[in-house]
Design a protein around this motif. Structure first.
Motif, PDB file in Angstrom:
ATOM      1  N   GLU A 113      -9.140  16.408 -10.437  1.00 29.94           N
ATOM      2  CA  GLU A 113      -9.079  14.995 -10.040  1.00 29.94           C
ATOM      3  C   GLU A 113      -8.678  14.125 -11.214  1.00 29.94           C
ATOM      4  O   GLU A 113      -7.852  13.219 -11.083  1.00 29.94           O
ATOM      5  CB  GLU A 113     -10.418  14.525  -9.492  1.00 29.94           C
ATOM      6  CG  GLU A 113     -10.740  15.035  -8.120  1.00 29.94           C
ATOM      7  CD  GLU A 113     -12.115  14.610  -7.666  1.00 29.94           C
ATOM      8  OE1 GLU A 113     -12.726  13.690  -8.282  1.00 29.94           O
ATOM      9  OE2 GLU A 113     -12.607  15.202  -6.701  1.00 29.94           O
ATOM     10  N   GLY A 114      -9.249  14.391 -12.380  1.00 27.56           N
ATOM     11  CA  GLY A 114      -8.924  13.618 -13.566  1.00 27.56           C
ATOM     12  C   GLY A 114      -7.471  13.787 -13.976  1.00 27.56           C
ATOM     13  O   GLY A 114      -6.810  12.821 -14.390  1.00 27.56           O
TER      14      GLY A 114
ATOM     15  N   PHE B  45     -16.828  21.751 -12.093  1.00 31.41           N
ATOM     16  CA  PHE B  45     -16.056  21.145 -13.171  1.00 31.41           C
ATOM     17  C   PHE B  45     -14.556  21.234 -12.881  1.00 31.41           C
ATOM     18  O   PHE B  45     -13.813  20.280 -13.128  1.00 31.41           O
ATOM     19  CB  PHE B  45     -16.361  21.811 -14.513  1.00 31.41           C
ATOM     20  CG  PHE B  45     -15.469  21.311 -15.614  1.00 31.41           C
ATOM     21  CD1 PHE B  45     -15.726  20.099 -16.232  1.00 31.41           C
ATOM     22  CD2 PHE B  45     -14.346  22.030 -15.995  1.00 31.41           C
ATOM     23  CE1 PHE B  45     -14.882  19.628 -17.221  1.00 31.41           C
ATOM     24  CE2 PHE B  45     -13.503  21.569 -16.984  1.00 31.41           C
ATOM     25  CZ  PHE B  45     -13.767  20.361 -17.606  1.00 31.41           C
TER      26      PHE B  45
ATOM     27  N   ARG C 279     -13.554  18.397 -10.715  1.00 30.20           N
ATOM     28  CA  ARG C 279     -13.511  17.118 -11.451  1.00 30.20           C
ATOM     29  C   ARG C 279     -12.319  17.075 -12.394  1.00 30.20           C
ATOM     30  O   ARG C 279     -11.658  16.051 -12.537  1.00 30.20           O
ATOM     31  CB  ARG C 279     -14.818  16.905 -12.219  1.00 30.20           C
ATOM     32  CG  ARG C 279     -16.021  16.688 -11.325  1.00 30.20           C
ATOM     33  CD  ARG C 279     -17.254  16.248 -12.095  1.00 30.20           C
ATOM     34  NE  ARG C 279     -17.623  17.129 -13.190  1.00 30.20           N
ATOM     35  CZ  ARG C 279     -18.369  18.224 -13.075  1.00 30.20           C
ATOM     36  NH1 ARG C 279     -18.828  18.591 -11.886  1.00 30.20           N
ATOM     37  NH2 ARG C 279     -18.683  18.955 -14.128  1.00 30.20           N
ATOM     38  N   TRP C 280     -12.044  18.187 -13.043  1.00 27.86           N
ATOM     39  CA  TRP C 280     -10.915  18.284 -13.974  1.00 27.86           C
ATOM     40  C   TRP C 280      -9.601  18.041 -13.245  1.00 27.86           C
ATOM     41  O   TRP C 280      -8.750  17.289 -13.718  1.00 27.86           O
ATOM     42  CB  TRP C 280     -10.936  19.656 -14.632  1.00 27.86           C
ATOM     43  CG  TRP C 280      -9.780  19.958 -15.518  1.00 27.86           C
ATOM     44  CD1 TRP C 280      -9.491  19.370 -16.709  1.00 27.86           C
ATOM     45  CD2 TRP C 280      -8.756  20.919 -15.293  1.00 27.86           C
ATOM     46  NE1 TRP C 280      -8.349  19.920 -17.246  1.00 27.86           N
ATOM     47  CE2 TRP C 280      -7.883  20.872 -16.387  1.00 27.86           C
ATOM     48  CE3 TRP C 280      -8.513  21.828 -14.251  1.00 27.86           C
ATOM     49  CZ2 TRP C 280      -6.770  21.688 -16.476  1.00 27.86           C
ATOM     50  CZ3 TRP C 280      -7.407  22.648 -14.358  1.00 27.86           C
ATOM     51  CH2 TRP C 280      -6.556  22.568 -15.458  1.00 27.86           C
TER      52      TRP C 280
END
Length: 110
Positions: free
Chosen positions: A104-105, A98, A101-102
């Motif tokens: 990258e976001g 996570f 992904r966090w």
């Protein structure tokens, strides 16, 4: 060391999850577990890996982690995760994914 079924920081009940969160929420605790993920480390190597955490705090956390059964001291090789400590590390795998992904976001928002 937080006691299960007794008051811990943030909880009067001492439920198992609250006791674990109390232990893991202490400064340097998670970092120690993370740094021991690949290999045993001596106190000196662990201190360097933990950005020069104070020796007093580092030893207190190691004592707590040993008492909790998550870390053990092996003569000649230093501190290492126990099988239970490895299980804890495995539980963090989804959080690690996570975090990627966090990040990258967040980068896309910039």
């Amino acid at each position: 060391m937080p006691k299960i079924q007794g008051p811990v920081r943030g909880s009067a009940t001492g439920r198992q999850i609250m006791a674990l969160l109390d232990l893991l929420g202490r400064r340097w605790t998670l970092r120690i577990v993370w740094e021991l993920r690949e290999r045993p480390l001596t106190s000196r190597a662990l201190r360097a890996a933990c950005d020069e955490a104070s020796p007093t705090v580092l030893q207190a956390r190691l004592s707590e982690l040993r008492e909790a059964g998550l870390v053990q001291l092996q003569a000649g090789s230093g501190y290492e995760l126990t099988p239970l400590g490895r299980e804890l590390l495995d539980a963090f795998a989804p959080l690690y994914a996570f975090a990627g992904r966090w990040a990258e976001g967040r980068d896309k928002l910039s």
